[in-house]
Design a protein around this motif. Structure first.
Motif, PDB file in Angstrom:
ATOM      1  N   ASN A 258      10.054  56.809 -91.946  1.00  0.00           N
ATOM      2  CA  ASN A 258       8.931  56.500 -92.861  1.00  0.00           C
ATOM      3  C   ASN A 258       8.568  57.585 -93.596  1.00  0.00           C
ATOM      4  O   ASN A 258       9.149  58.689 -93.502  1.00  0.00           O
ATOM      5  N   ASP A 259       7.717  57.379 -94.566  1.00  0.00           N
ATOM      6  CA  ASP A 259       7.257  58.078 -95.641  1.00  0.00           C
ATOM      7  C   ASP A 259       6.647  59.515 -94.984  1.00  0.00           C
ATOM      8  O   ASP A 259       6.606  60.606 -95.367  1.00  0.00           O
ATOM      9  N   ALA A 260       5.661  59.032 -93.969  1.00  0.00           N
ATOM     10  CA  ALA A 260       5.052  60.153 -93.464  1.00  0.00           C
ATOM     11  C   ALA A 260       6.192  61.192 -92.472  1.00  0.00           C
ATOM     12  O   ALA A 260       5.795  62.655 -92.929  1.00  0.00           O
ATOM     13  N   GLN A 261       6.952  60.915 -91.966  1.00  0.00           N
ATOM     14  CA  GLN A 261       8.042  61.707 -91.403  1.00  0.00           C
ATOM     15  C   GLN A 261       8.792  62.562 -92.568  1.00  0.00           C
ATOM     16  O   GLN A 261       8.781  63.736 -92.461  1.00  0.00           O
ATOM     17  N   LYS A 263       7.404  63.298 -95.178  1.00  0.00           N
ATOM     18  CA  LYS A 263       6.673  64.535 -95.730  1.00  0.00           C
ATOM     19  C   LYS A 263       6.662  65.723 -94.848  1.00  0.00           C
ATOM     20  O   LYS A 263       6.814  66.981 -95.360  1.00  0.00           O
ATOM     21  N   ARG A 264       6.732  65.443 -93.744  1.00  0.00           N
ATOM     22  CA  ARG A 264       6.825  66.586 -92.665  1.00  0.00           C
ATOM     23  C   ARG A 264       8.134  67.135 -92.783  1.00  0.00           C
ATOM     24  O   ARG A 264       8.078  68.464 -92.683  1.00  0.00           O
TER      25      ARG A 264
END
Length: 404
Positions: A258-261, A263-264
């Motif tokens: 996903n997008d949050a992963q 980003k990290r």
């Protein structure tokens, strides 16, 4: 062992090779009694599919993989008296499992109609390559062939444009295994139905049907878009980045879901500029710009070792993992903690190492306590216990080569 949800059910297993035996091993692990019927002097073909072998009994590892928890009974079904013995055993069983060619058991009076006449509520599961009807029904079916015919190999392997490109089969007989699991699932559903209705069932399972059925998202990618999916090697058709990448000393699997992963991951890789890059802000955009992003990531991943990446990405919750050889798999602390290698006593070799059933039922692993049986190991015991045959009758059957 307290966790035996199928205890009290008895399976008569006429199957061999992998799909059928995988099904009956699953049922045995769940607590069912499984009687494996084998040809005298020959047995399941996989007993000879080696090396490697157990050192003393010379049982092939292939056979050991799918036959835990069963009793081996040798009966010659080509003889009328052998068929009569099977008929008597059927009366004592809840399920018959077979994987002969379509119509192959009719001449032995062991087909569904023949056995239903003997036990009206029998559950009868037939596994074939192509099912009981249709233009291919008469053909034999093998996992490798079905992986090709059923589309899996068109999705597995490197693209034709890359070095080593071309279709590749999965490294284990995955269609056989899936078919075995579908068969076990269907049998358990039939047992549940029987508990309510007192009626048996006929189950028709085909390797080709199963292979098409487990194409999953790739099948829907095609049915939705009408675009034929192509081989992507280790990449994912719907998610980016989701593939293996080379590091400075090996490879790592990066599975950014996903997008949050994402980003990290960018923060760990010190590539914060990718986060707001209009080409990469969402997964859909990353899929659209796959080639550009993958090349950028490849360059960054080569800067550190696999272990360094694993440690840093795990801290921030980015899914990743190594590509282990099997020695490293069974040495892995999580695999060892979950006791995925088990050891059972063996009547000839002393002990045999096997792979645990992955189900945990009420906090217990579900593994049958019997090791894969020697050929005919339980013939006398089963025929005496279930059919009440005397020592003299057993001797006469052996003399006539009906049993061994």
């Amino acid at each position: 062992m307290s966790a035996q949800p199928l205890k009290g059910y008895r399976i008569l297993d006429l199957s061999r090779i992998l799909a059928g035996p995988w099904c009956s091993q699953q049922l045995a692990d769940l607590g069912a009694e499984v009687i494996k019927i084998e040809r005298p002097g020959e047995g399941d073909d996989t007993r000879r599919w080696g090396p490697p072998w157990l050192p003393e009994s010379k049982e092939a590892a292939y056979y050991l993989a799918a036959n835990r928890g069963k009793q081996s009974v040798t009966i010659d079904i080509a003889q009328a008296q052998g068929q009569a013995l099977i008929h008597e055993l059927v009366k004592q069983c809840d399920v018959v499992l077979e994987n002969f060619k379509v119509g192959g058991l009719k001449k032995y009076h062991l087909d569904y109609d023949s056995l239903k006449a003997i036990k009206s509520d029998i559950i009868y599961c037939s596994i074939t390559g192509f099912g009981q009807d249709g233009p291919y029904a008469h053909r034999a079916g093998y996992d490798f062939m079905i992986q090709g015919l059923g589309g899996l190999m068109s999705l597995t392997g490197q693209p034709d444009t890359e070095l080593g490109g071309g279709p590749v089969k999965v490294g284990v007989a995955i269609t056989d295994i899936f078919t075995g699991m579908y068969a076990a699932n269907a049998i358990m559903a039939a047992l549940l139905q029987k508990s309510r209705t007192c009626e048996g069932a006929y189950i028709d399972l085909a390797l080709l049907d199963v292979q098409v059925g487990v194409l999953a998202n790739q099948a829907l990618n095609y049915l939705t878009s009408h675009q034929v999916p192509q081989r992507l090697g280790n990449a994912h058709p719907n998610i980016v980045p989701y593939q293996a990448f080379p590091t400075s000393d090996g490879f790592i699997i990066l599975a950014v879901g996903n997008d949050a992963q994402f980003k990290r991951f960018c923060e760990v890789a010190k590539c914060d500029n990718w986060i707001d890059d209009p080409r990469f802000k969402t997964n859909a955009l990353r899929v659209e710009n796959r080639q550009i992003l993958v090349e950028l990531i490849k360059r960054e991943m080569l800067k550190q070792t696999t272990d360094t990446w694993l440690a840093e990405l795990e801290v921030v919750g980015v899914p990743c993992g190594p590509i282990n050889t099997l020695d490293r798999v069974f040495a892995d602390p999580q695999v060892q903690h979950r006791h995925l290698k088990i050891t059972l006593p063996h009547p000839v070799d002393g002990q045999v190492d096997l792979v645990s059933n992955p189900i945990r039922f009420n906090h217990e692993a579900l593994n049958a306590k019997l090791p894969p049986p020697l050929l005919g190991e339980h013939t006398s015991q089963v025929l005496q216990d279930l059919l009440g045959l005397s020592d003299l009758e057993l001797a006469e059957f052996k003399e006539a080569k009906i049993i061994a």
